[in-house]
Write an enzyme that holds these catalytic residues in place. Sequence first.
Site, mmCIF file in Angstrom:
data_model
loop_
_atom_site.group_PDB
_atom_site.id
_atom_site.type_symbol
_atom_site.label_atom_id
_atom_site.label_comp_id
_atom_site.label_asym_id
_atom_site.label_seq_id
_atom_site.Cartn_x
_atom_site.Cartn_y
_atom_site.Cartn_z
ATOM 1 N N HIS A 115 -20.833 -7.076 39.443
ATOM 2 C CA HIS A 115 -19.651 -6.580 39.911
ATOM 3 C C HIS A 115 -18.653 -7.777 40.201
ATOM 4 O O HIS A 115 -18.917 -8.667 40.083
ATOM 5 C CB HIS A 115 -19.763 -5.742 41.159
ATOM 6 C CG HIS A 115 -20.720 -4.484 41.172
ATOM 7 N ND1 HIS A 115 -20.368 -3.177 41.365
ATOM 8 C CD2 HIS A 115 -22.086 -4.403 40.898
ATOM 9 C CE1 HIS A 115 -21.146 -2.362 41.314
ATOM 10 N NE2 HIS A 115 -22.433 -3.237 40.865
ATOM 11 N N GLU B 168 -21.954 -9.898 42.777
ATOM 12 C CA GLU B 168 -20.472 -10.077 42.853
ATOM 13 C C GLU B 168 -19.870 -11.165 42.178
ATOM 14 O O GLU B 168 -20.381 -12.440 42.655
ATOM 15 C CB GLU B 168 -20.029 -9.938 44.072
ATOM 16 C CG GLU B 168 -20.479 -8.624 44.949
ATOM 17 C CD GLU B 168 -19.628 -7.505 44.439
ATOM 18 O OE1 GLU B 168 -18.604 -7.676 43.960
ATOM 19 O OE2 GLU B 168 -19.987 -6.377 45.280
HETATM 20 ZN ZN LIG Z 1 -18.161 -2.922 42.054
#
Ligand SMILES: [Zn+2]
Length: 400
Positions: free
Chosen positions: A196, A282
């Site tokens: 992400h 992330e």
């Molecule tokens: Zn995301």
Amino acid sequence: MDLVRWCSLLVFWFCLAHEGASGLCFQYHHQAELKHYLHWVSKTYPHITHLYSIGQSREGRELRVLVIGQYPKEHRVGIPEVRYIGNMHGNEPVGRELLLHFIDLLVSQYGKMKTITSLVHNTRIHILPSMNPDGFEMSVPGVCSGVDGRYNNNGVDLNRNFPDLFSINQVTREPETLAVMRWTDMETFVLSANLHGGAVVAAYPYDNNESGKSRYTKSPDDDVFRYLASIYSINHRRMFKGNLCQMSFPGGVVNGASWYTLIGSLQDYGYIWTHCYELTIEVSCCKYPSAEWLQFYWAENKKALIQFITHVHLGVKGRVLDDKQNPIANTSVLVMGRDDVMPYKTNQLGEYYKILMPGSYTFRVESPGYVPLMVNIHVKDTSHMYTATIHDFTLHRQIS
Ligand SMILES: [Zn+2]
Ligand SMILES: *[C@@H]1O[C@H](CO)[C@@H](O)[C@H](O)[C@H]1NC(C)=O
Ligand SMILES: *[C@@H]1O[C@H](CO)[C@@H](O)[C@H](O)[C@H]1NC(C)=O
């Protein structure tokens, strides 16, 4: 248009036109280019790759997966299945491109770099660069935050669309979600991460808590998850600093629910229902940075992407057999003191895979009609040897 801009456009077109022959461009690959690249790889490296689809997005875009491994077309006993999923949120496409460069690295360095060769030999690596191609096509390059393009074509957040343990998640499952759920049933995935953007941190289960409040919510494998998250973080150029994007994550890792709770995440679903150790990584403060940044992100994630999946070779693996050496499927393999919500069951080949930190563990193996077995197993860190500790269990029929 100034000269610099003209030149970079020229380089871009030249790069796309020659892609494949001369490596992969640092550009965003839209659906047609993604398809073209994956086909090119599978044609150029047929002995170690296999291209397949797990279904279509709501707008009918193919959800293509490239597998890389010594036996790319099928599972072999003892070779763990691992997975990377990118671009689940359409406006977070850095992961999509990182995964293409990861593919490029694996296929081009296989047989050249020892670490890559050993990894590909002993691991079957599935890569889904985009779980949400519709959202990606609706997203705007250069937009660092916000939700435009995050959802699928039906306005659904795919990372809230899976079954949940702590809350009833009675929502209609989207085609992309169902495709991933069917996929997890087809293969015995052991380790996985979904990529992400919007922060730089490695998050691990659980993502939800029965109270709905943001509290550290430990899974039975909390020690393993903290370790796996730190493997990504310390092998990343900056993540371990923990102070990026105006956020604070000591060590660059975080328990999902202690950050914020969410219902229906892939991470919790994968871990609870399919026994796949799943993390949420992330990789960029800016969700959709301009393409000039892609080379920078690749450089800082490259080693982490390799090291993370290499750690699937930590722990114990093996088969449950009867006294005639036939595999016993659907057998519970339990590690005392870490009670799975859904008991771990062997697959059709009688196999089990447990990632565990070095130490001593008591296993309990039980199957209806057989005498239950308790065995102590000592686990060493064997990840650098590209194999977990191997232990087969033999069960004897109960005499009635
Ligand atoms: Zn995301
Ligand atoms: C959920 O949070 C509460 C505090 O609100 C905590 O006591 C509980 O242990 C958490 N649940 C789990 C499974 O860790
Ligand atoms: C697996 O075993 C459980 C009981 O332990 C049983 O309920 C279930 O139907 C079995 N599943 C399969 C696929 O055999």
